[in-house]
Design an enzyme around this catalytic site. Structure first.
Site, mmCIF file in Angstrom:
data_model
loop_
_atom_site.group_PDB
_atom_site.id
_atom_site.type_symbol
_atom_site.label_atom_id
_atom_site.label_comp_id
_atom_site.label_asym_id
_atom_site.label_seq_id
_atom_site.Cartn_x
_atom_site.Cartn_y
_atom_site.Cartn_z
ATOM 1 N N THR A 1 -4.963 10.444 -4.864
ATOM 2 C CA THR A 1 -4.902 10.375 -3.403
ATOM 3 C C THR A 1 -4.066 11.534 -2.860
ATOM 4 O OG1 THR A 1 -5.114 7.977 -3.472
ATOM 5 C CG2 THR A 1 -4.271 8.897 -1.448
ATOM 6 N N GLU B 1 0.837 -1.213 0.000
ATOM 7 C CA GLU B 1 0.000 0.000 0.000
ATOM 8 C C GLU B 1 0.869 1.259 0.000
ATOM 9 O OE1 GLU B 1 -2.875 0.469 -0.802
ATOM 10 O OE2 GLU B 1 -4.274 1.051 0.797
#
Lengths: 309, 309
Positions: free
Chosen positions: B182, B129
């Site tokens: 993001t 991640e």
């Protein structure tokens, strides 16, 4: 229906570490004993059978103001005479004013056949709390009314309280005899907080609620930490860091400042541990030369209740 | 033990309204299909059987990095060949990268006789991640590994995840085909937030956790509101306010931005309501001339799992 009832209304822990202004927990002891008697004389009369010299003018007494709010919603009730014996010292940070306000409205409601819901009683009692603290807070009122573990999810536009069961827990509270005014303890709070800290705080709030609801004591212990309010109030409460250190060493799950202080609470799995933790925290204040009281008792599954007619 | 396993690894909702960086929920669908095959050739080979042109260099692929982290802890495993068929579109905000990373380590762990705990798998997947988002976040990883409803109570100094059961819920997700990076969605966040708003936010977090654990759908609905992150991200997601309005009118319990967007999720009591809510949200984007996908499915009680050898 009786003409007079005696109510025991419990001390409460608000904030509970990470849950500033939101979380609360009811204790079995100490409590205020509140006798409410029906009267044909309109209005409210307050008598205090304790040594605390609190105002007895109903417009300036938390129980009086709460009852006046209830009377507005129940004008047929005419009037009440109230005798309060405070078992909870004012200014201790364990919901002293909330207990008196709640005890009075729970007693009056019993005399009226319990026509008001618990949520309505919270609303009346908050009027009393506003006299003591200058703001309509429910974080001590809610556990005093509902017992157990409470979440005050919102106060405006409508009161939204979530009443939850707490797992078996024993609480040790040490009340050092120093004065911390609620207004002072509000003044030291920052207006803004870093988003990163706020995020860690609500992660703990999530962990604490989950810990209570799944009876996960280790999770409760890990989640109590308060990154925002306790650091700001630490200078107001000498002995806090040492008391926590000794309490944890004596077996406490965790704890922190009770309400706006100066009391310090610790949660424990057993009565024996709670007693040892209370003693350990007391030693800190003995060494500091500060007088103190220690209270040890279980979490209350019920809130304020009529104990006799 | 088989030499090859096929894993389905689910999409996940992170944040869940008020629970920025902390709360997560696993969905049954969409999911990534990840085949992991034991190899005598050291290291990791990645193949993508989907149209998304993701990097296949294992050092730059989320599943590759996660597997390399696992291999470090299990050097005897030698190597893995991985085929990924993404059912979750990258950049949608429903945990696309987390699903691939988790699917890969769950598959490899099955080939190793499940020697690693779920918490260790979270740790490996977070390495993956970090490649996608630049930070070790577990808010999508945790529900993809554990299923249900998760609280990431802490990431440092140690990962602390609370895995909880969710009540039966149907989720409608609309994914408008707009790009929200993001990094951009992080940039709009305030560094500091007013303590008053932070307090309202953790009151909602407390309510949401309590609502999930007591299956109180009305409480879940009241508690989802996000006072801090959604207001900052609102300008990045056209149609959000209208989509929520129509979703609530169609019977949704509540919802908000999924992860950092652009997907919008709504929780619902029944499949029929979730379908109607998905349609209602889609109409908003049809009117805006923005292409979109709608996903409807139940909350997953399990996380990523082996579906066949």
């Amino acid at each position: 229906m009786p003409d007079s009832v005696l109510v025991h209304s419990p001390a409460t822990l608000s904030n509970l570490g990470c849950g500033f202004d939101v979380l609360g927990l009811a204790l079995e002891a100490p409590y205020d004993a509140v006798r409410v008697t029906r009267s044909a004389t309109p209005g409210v009369r307050i008598q205090h059978l304790d040594p605390y010299h609190l105002p007895t003018d109903p417009a300036h007494n938390v129980a009086g103001v709460a009852l006046l709010a209830l009377l507005k919603a129940a004008p047929d009730a005419v009037g009440f005479d109230v005798e309060i014996t405070k078992g909870i010292k004012p200014g201790s940070g364990v919901g002293s004013s909330a207990a008196s306000a709640v005890g009075a409205v729970v007693g009056a409601n019993a005399l009226l056949g319990n026509r008001f819901s618990k949520m309505e009683l919270v609303d009346f009692a908050m009027e009393g709390e506003a006299v003591a603290s200058g703001a309509r807070h429910a974080d001590n009122i809610a556990p005093a009314v509902f017992g157990g573990f409470t979440v005050v999810r919102a106060v405006t536009p409508a009161i939204d309280i979530v009443a939850l069961a707490a797992p078996p827990l024993w609480v040790a509270v040490v009340h050092p005899q120093i004065e911390v005014k609620t207004s002072d303890s509000r003044k030291v709070l920052p207006a803004d907080v870093p988003l990163k800290l706020a995020t860690r705080q609500w992660a703990n709030v999530a962990g604490l609620v989950a810990g209570f609801l799944t009876a996960d004591y280790a999770l409760i212990g890990r989640s109590l930490d308060d990154y925002i309010v306790e650091p700001a109030r630490l200078p107001l409460i000498p002995g806090l860091a040492a008391a926590r250190r000794r309490a944890l060493a004596a077996g406490a799950i965790g704890g922190g400042i009770s309400g706006s202080g100066p009391s310090i609470f610790m949660l424990n799995k057993t009565e024996a541990t709670a007693q040892a933790v209370g003693t350990a925290m007391g030693e800190v204040f003995t060494e500091l030369g500060i007088e103190f009281h220690v209270y040890v008792g279980p979490v209350a599954t019920e809130g304020a209740r009529v104990v006799s007619a």
